[in-house]
Scaffold this motif. Structure first.
Motif, mmCIF file in Angstrom:
data_model
loop_
_atom_site.group_PDB
_atom_site.id
_atom_site.type_symbol
_atom_site.label_atom_id
_atom_site.label_comp_id
_atom_site.label_asym_id
_atom_site.label_seq_id
_atom_site.Cartn_x
_atom_site.Cartn_y
_atom_site.Cartn_z
ATOM 1 N N LEU A 56 -36.719 18.449 6.831
ATOM 2 C CA LEU A 56 -37.360 18.003 5.596
ATOM 3 C C LEU A 56 -38.341 16.876 5.889
ATOM 4 N N SER A 57 -39.462 16.870 5.178
ATOM 5 C CA SER A 57 -40.413 15.766 5.303
ATOM 6 C C SER A 57 -39.875 14.544 4.566
ATOM 7 N N ASP A 58 -40.432 13.372 4.890
ATOM 8 C CA ASP A 58 -40.005 12.146 4.214
ATOM 9 C C ASP A 58 -40.230 12.246 2.714
ATOM 10 N N SER A 59 -41.353 12.855 2.309
ATOM 11 C CA SER A 59 -41.662 12.936 0.876
ATOM 12 C C SER A 59 -40.648 13.822 0.152
ATOM 13 N N LEU A 60 -40.190 14.906 0.791
ATOM 14 C CA LEU A 60 -39.182 15.755 0.151
ATOM 15 C C LEU A 60 -37.835 15.037 0.053
ATOM 16 N N ILE A 61 -37.492 14.258 1.070
ATOM 17 C CA ILE A 61 -36.242 13.490 1.010
ATOM 18 C C ILE A 61 -36.289 12.499 -0.145
ATOM 19 N N MET A 62 -37.455 11.814 -0.296
ATOM 20 C CA MET A 62 -37.593 10.853 -1.381
ATOM 21 C C MET A 62 -37.585 11.549 -2.741
ATOM 22 N N GLU A 63 -38.180 12.738 -2.807
ATOM 23 C CA GLU A 63 -38.173 13.484 -4.063
ATOM 24 C C GLU A 63 -36.751 13.879 -4.448
ATOM 25 N N MET A 64 -35.961 14.299 -3.455
ATOM 26 C CA MET A 64 -34.575 14.664 -3.735
ATOM 27 C C MET A 64 -33.785 13.444 -4.210
ATOM 28 N N ALA A 65 -33.992 12.296 -3.555
ATOM 29 C CA ALA A 65 -33.304 11.077 -3.983
ATOM 30 C C ALA A 65 -33.717 10.688 -5.396
ATOM 31 N N ASP A 66 -34.977 10.916 -5.735
ATOM 32 C CA ASP A 66 -35.454 10.568 -7.070
ATOM 33 C C ASP A 66 -34.827 11.470 -8.132
ATOM 34 N N VAL A 67 -34.629 12.751 -7.800
ATOM 35 C CA VAL A 67 -34.014 13.676 -8.757
ATOM 36 C C VAL A 67 -32.630 13.176 -9.167
ATOM 37 N N PHE A 68 -31.865 12.637 -8.199
ATOM 38 C CA PHE A 68 -30.488 12.205 -8.469
ATOM 39 C C PHE A 68 -30.384 10.689 -8.650
ATOM 40 N N SER A 69 -31.521 10.023 -8.852
ATOM 41 C CA SER A 69 -31.507 8.551 -8.883
ATOM 42 C C SER A 69 -30.706 7.985 -10.048
ATOM 43 N N SER A 70 -30.489 8.759 -11.113
ATOM 44 C CA SER A 70 -29.692 8.271 -12.233
ATOM 45 C C SER A 70 -28.194 8.464 -12.018
ATOM 46 N N ASP A 71 -27.812 9.297 -11.058
ATOM 47 C CA ASP A 71 -26.390 9.607 -10.830
ATOM 48 C C ASP A 71 -25.862 9.048 -9.508
ATOM 49 N N ILE A 72 -26.736 8.913 -8.518
ATOM 50 C CA ILE A 72 -26.280 8.486 -7.193
ATOM 51 C C ILE A 72 -27.087 7.271 -6.760
ATOM 52 N N ASP A 73 -26.399 6.219 -6.364
ATOM 53 C CA ASP A 73 -27.051 5.042 -5.778
ATOM 54 C C ASP A 73 -27.100 5.265 -4.271
ATOM 55 N N PHE A 74 -28.276 5.613 -3.767
ATOM 56 C CA PHE A 74 -28.389 5.974 -2.355
ATOM 57 C C PHE A 74 -28.295 4.765 -1.426
ATOM 58 N N ALA A 75 -28.241 3.557 -1.975
ATOM 59 C CA ALA A 75 -28.005 2.376 -1.146
ATOM 60 C C ALA A 75 -26.519 2.052 -1.049
ATOM 61 N N LEU A 76 -25.706 2.515 -2.045
ATOM 62 C CA LEU A 76 -24.288 2.144 -2.075
ATOM 63 C C LEU A 76 -23.337 3.330 -1.992
ATOM 64 N N ASP A 77 -23.709 4.467 -2.587
ATOM 65 C CA ASP A 77 -22.747 5.542 -2.816
ATOM 66 C C ASP A 77 -22.642 6.558 -1.680
ATOM 67 N N ILE A 78 -23.594 6.615 -0.768
ATOM 68 C CA ILE A 78 -23.592 7.659 0.258
ATOM 69 C C ILE A 78 -22.430 7.444 1.220
ATOM 70 N N ARG A 79 -21.753 8.555 1.538
ATOM 71 C CA ARG A 79 -20.625 8.518 2.463
ATOM 72 C C ARG A 79 -20.803 9.589 3.542
ATOM 73 N N LYS A 80 -20.147 9.393 4.658
ATOM 74 C CA LYS A 80 -20.122 10.404 5.719
ATOM 75 C C LYS A 80 -19.520 11.696 5.161
ATOM 76 N N ASP A 81 -20.078 12.810 5.585
ATOM 77 C CA ASP A 81 -19.690 14.159 5.165
ATOM 78 C C ASP A 81 -20.229 14.556 3.795
ATOM 79 N N ASP A 82 -20.961 13.690 3.096
ATOM 80 C CA ASP A 82 -21.720 14.167 1.939
ATOM 81 C C ASP A 82 -22.699 15.229 2.430
#
Length: 459
Positions: free
Chosen positions: A204-230
């Motif tokens: 995935l390109s960086d822009s697609l990764i950021m777009e995916m994070a933006d889609v879930f930005s209201s449900d997932i805090d990508f600075a705090l909530d990410i765990r191994k095996d997600d």
């Protein structure tokens, strides 16, 4: 008498008898007449040779010797044009370099400034030539006198604008837009350390990764909530031009499993042409506020009313969350609103305060630059500034505060309690289902073998 008759009967002219018998004369005359007819009227074979036949070019086979080229013929009414000269047009393509101006490029093409000003004065569309970006390409066409005939500005591989001199010595423009071919693509990955590394390893390109994070930005805090095996599965568009990949289109459907809970989203274009992401049931993926004002970063200091201040070494409440990020990182507004303050103070450095409706206010401190002004309306995820270390700051970071009815609340948790944006209206649900169900079905078909592989890798 006898001698005299003998001499008359034996008289000869040119070795032939002067007088024939009558029968012989008739035969000789007929033969002479037939011979003259043979000379005047050709035989069929001779006539065929003299009459030109039409040539069927498709039936002519190639030979070693080229066929002779027939000479041009003209009817009496036609007169061949002689001494007609076609003026040569020279073409030159130049790429815009850092610091280049339009004047620099005209000088490089050896076209006078007068020509440039005539082009710029031809209309509002030509004024965009004064705003060139590095990497764009200009193609000049000029005649032998150096007069500009046309200029093409290639913004990217899909679009260009062309200015052409008319017979009235003016310039007209045409915008040419090409549509790429789009094909769905699928990627999936499991997270071992970070979303960025997992996404990059999956292609995935960086822009697609950021777009995916933006889609879930209201449900997932990508600075705090990410765990191994997600893990995640994403289907998006790949764009091709003339058989060559030129980039990626939007995400079509995506699924993200975080700490055992799976979130799914699908892209829907409504009746007005606006595209947004929704759950499979038609609920909006956007809340009134997104979780973080920055792309994926590290939290350096949490909300803490009894924090020991790192500069003053005293107990002072930390009424927000600090996000450590490189200087110049874009800062986004977390919700729609109006800028109520934008300025500089000694403790806060460059700051921006935004009012959201009647109850909510967000604050953004220590910015390097402010991108908005007081009174300006802003939309969610709009860039309002960049990360810096102005004011009382020990290093580049963003200090973010969230106030409800004038009271500070923890930005990391308050968003979960706020309502989401509007769902798909009932009047559009049939259209929504028809558009999104095929996308979700394709994503599920892709996911089957991918998830099975993940299970084998992690028994």
């Amino acid at each position: 008498m006898q001698n005299h008759r003998k001499s008359n009967s034996s008289l000869r002219i040119g070795g032939l008898p002067k007088h024939f018998p009558r029968v012989h004369a008739l035969i000789a005359g007929t033969a002479a007449f037939m011979l003259s007819l043979a000379i005047i009227i050709p035989t069929p074979e001779v006539a065929a040779k003299r009459t030109p036949l039409p040539v069927n070019l498709s039936a002519v086979t190639s030979t070693d010797e080229p066929l002779p080229t027939p000479a041009p013929t003209f009817t009496p009414a036609e007169t061949p044009l002689l001494n007609v000269s076609v003026e040569a047009v020279k073409s030159l393509s130049l790429q815009v370099r850092n610091g280049d101006t339009l004047s620099d490029l005209f000088q490089r093409a050896k076209i006078s400034a007068k020509e440039m000003y005539q082009l710029l004065g031809s209309g509002s569309e030509a004024k965009q030539l004064a705003r060139l970006a590095p990497g764009e390409e200009l193609t000049f066409q000029m005649n032998n006198d150096g007069q500009l005939q046309s200029l093409k500005l290639q913004r990217d591989r899909l679009s260009h604008i062309e200015f052409t001199r008319t017979t009235s010595d003016q310039f007209e423009h045409a915008l040419i837009q090409r549509e790429p071919d789009s094909h769905p693509a699928y990627r999936q990955a499991q997270i071992d350390s970070s979303l960025f590394l997992a996404g990059s390893d999956a292609g995935l390109s960086d822009s697609l990764i950021m777009e995916m994070a933006d889609v879930f930005s209201s449900d997932i805090d990508f600075a705090l909530d990410i765990r191994k095996d997600d893990h995640f599965s994403v289907m998006f568009e790949e764009q091709f031009l003339d058989g060559e990949k030129i980039g990626n289109g939007p995400i079509l459907a995506v699924s993200f499993t975080n700490q055992g809970k799976t979130f799914s989203a699908v892209r829907y274009v409504d009746n007005s042409g606006d595209a947004n992401y929704y759950t499979p049931e038609g609920k909006s993926m956007r809340k009134a506020f997104i979780r973080t004002p920055l792309d994926i970063v590290r939290i350096s200091s949490h909300f803490n009313p009894r924090r020991l201040h790192p500069v003053f070494k005293s107990r002072r409440p930390h009424n927000g969350t600090d996000y450590a990020a490189p200087r110049g990182t874009p800062v986004y507004t977390t919700g729609d609103g109006r800028v109520i303050a934008a300025g500089y103070s000694k403790p806060n450095g460059n700051y921006v305060f935004i009012q959201h409706g009647e109850r909510y206010v967000t604050r953004y401190l220590h910015l390097t630059k402010r991108k908005v002004k007081r009174g300006q309306r802003v939309k969610q995820h709009q860039v309002i500034g960049t990360v810096g270390s102005t004011g009382y700051a020990t290093g580049p970071h963003l200090h973010y505060e969230f106030l409800v009815d004038g009271r500070h609340r923890n930005p990391a948790t308050i968003v979960r309690k706020l309502p989401k944006a509007k769902s798909v209206p009932a009047s559009e649900m049939i259209r929504f289902k028809n558009q999104t169900q095929p996308l979700l079905a394709k994503l599920e078909n892709f996911q089957g073998p991918a998830l099975a592989q993940l299970d084998e890798d992690n028994p």
